[in-house]
Design an enzyme around this catalytic site. Structure first.
Site, short mmCIF file in Angstrom:
data_model
loop_
_atom_site.label_atom_id
_atom_site.label_comp_id
_atom_site.label_asym_id
_atom_site.label_seq_id
_atom_site.Cartn_x
_atom_site.Cartn_y
_atom_site.Cartn_z
N LEU A 169 0.87 -1.18 0.00
CA LEU A 169 0.00 0.00 0.00
C LEU A 169 0.90 1.22 0.00
O LEU A 169 1.77 1.36 0.86
CB LEU A 169 -0.92 -0.01 1.23
CG LEU A 169 -1.94 1.12 1.37
CD1 LEU A 169 -3.20 0.62 2.12
CD2 LEU A 169 -1.35 2.33 2.09
N ALA A 170 0.70 2.11 -0.97
CA ALA A 170 1.54 3.31 -1.05
C ALA A 170 0.84 4.40 -1.83
O ALA A 170 0.08 4.12 -2.77
CB ALA A 170 2.89 2.98 -1.71
N ARG A 172 1.29 8.98 -1.42
CA ARG A 172 1.37 10.11 -0.49
C ARG A 172 0.01 10.78 -0.31
O ARG A 172 -0.62 11.20 -1.27
CB ARG A 172 2.40 11.14 -1.00
CG ARG A 172 2.67 12.27 -0.02
CD ARG A 172 3.76 13.19 -0.54
NE ARG A 172 5.02 12.48 -0.66
CZ ARG A 172 5.87 12.32 0.36
NH1 ARG A 172 5.57 12.77 1.55
NH2 ARG A 172 7.02 11.69 0.16
N GLY A 173 -0.45 10.85 0.94
CA GLY A 173 -1.72 11.47 1.24
C GLY A 173 -2.93 10.64 0.87
O GLY A 173 -4.07 11.12 0.97
N ARG A 208 -2.07 5.09 10.55
CA ARG A 208 -3.08 5.02 9.50
C ARG A 208 -3.96 3.78 9.67
O ARG A 208 -5.18 3.86 9.58
CB ARG A 208 -2.38 4.99 8.14
CG ARG A 208 -3.27 4.81 6.93
CD ARG A 208 -4.21 5.96 6.73
NE ARG A 208 -5.52 5.69 7.35
CZ ARG A 208 -6.35 6.63 7.75
NH1 ARG A 208 -6.02 7.89 7.64
NH2 ARG A 208 -7.51 6.31 8.27
N TYR A 209 -3.33 2.63 9.90
CA TYR A 209 -4.09 1.40 10.05
C TYR A 209 -5.00 1.45 11.28
O TYR A 209 -6.15 1.02 11.23
CB TYR A 209 -3.15 0.20 10.13
CG TYR A 209 -2.31 0.00 8.88
CD1 TYR A 209 -2.82 0.27 7.61
CD2 TYR A 209 -0.99 -0.44 8.97
CE1 TYR A 209 -2.05 0.11 6.47
CE2 TYR A 209 -0.22 -0.61 7.82
CZ TYR A 209 -0.74 -0.34 6.59
OH TYR A 209 0.02 -0.51 5.46
#
Length: 225
Positions: A169-170, A172-173, A208-209
């Site tokens: 998962l990648a 930016r923002g 984030r997770y």
């Protein structure tokens, strides 16, 4: 001195990809002790152990293994999630995805001094290509800008009748949107649990997770010799 008890399992794909004969320790408390001769048959030996097994950690370090990184495995219950505007990646997008993945995952456990400086990027570039083709991971979802440029991606693999796992998962923002897309993908397949692993030091990913409802399921250490 604590013995390392278990067996060595060859890592065929990694051995070929990195041109480095590699194996991984599979621990069994009642197995014979692994010897120096067992280890020196391989140019690289990996071990992944639960963080709570201090006895295994001590035994590996006494056998010449060095700590590489810590890993946290998280689980998220899928619940109900609205569809997003994520699309399925196409094979035409593989070159762009390979470049994005190589940059995003340039620093991983496949790093110097155990691997060549560019090996980590090459490994994850191949991972995302395989995901687009449905090999290993089953699908790669992407968000595209109006001009078609890829803003972020997430690869996913169904493990069984109830669980799926995020591979890469990648973007930016794009973390929240990518997580929503992944959760909807799992929900659409009537799966109840989404799993994801990250490095212990990657606090941005952990936050984030957890913001998406993830809870820690397990912790582990990687060691090499």
């Amino acid at each position: 001195m604590n013995p390392v008890r278990g067996s060595l399992e060859p890592l065929g794909w990694e051995s070929a990809f990195f041109a480095l004969p590699s194996a991984i320790v599979r621990f069994h408390d009642d197995a014979p002790e692994l010897t120096e001769a067992d280890f020196t048959s391989w140019q690289r030996v990996q071990a992944k152990i639960p963080a709570g097994r201090a006895d295994w950690l001590d035994a590996l370090q006494q056998a010449g293994f060095r700590w590489v990184e810590g890993e946290i495995d998280l689980v998220i219950k899928t619940g109900q999630h609205a569809p997003t505007d994520a699309g399925r990646a196409t094979e035409d997008e593989i070159p762009a995805l390979r470049q994005l993945a190589a940059r995003a995952f340039a620093h991983s456990r496949f790093r110097a001094p155990w691997y060549a400086p560019d090996d980590s990027g090459r490994f994850y570039a191949q991972w995302i290509e395989n995901a687009v083709k449905g090999t290993f991971d089953h699908e790669c979802l992407v968000f595209r800008a109006p001009d078609g440029l890829i803003q972020g991606f997430v690869s996913l693999r169904q493990l069984n009748d109830s669980d799926a796992r995020i591979g890469l998962l990648a973007g930016r923002g794009m973390g929240e949107k990518l997580m929503q897309a992944a959760l909807h993908w799992a929900q659409h397949r009537q799966l109840t649990t989404l799993r994801v692993a990250t490095q212990m030091g990657n606090t941005a990913a952990l936050k984030r997770y957890m913001a998406s409802g993830a809870q820690v399921d397990a912790t582990a250490y990687w060691l090499y010799r």
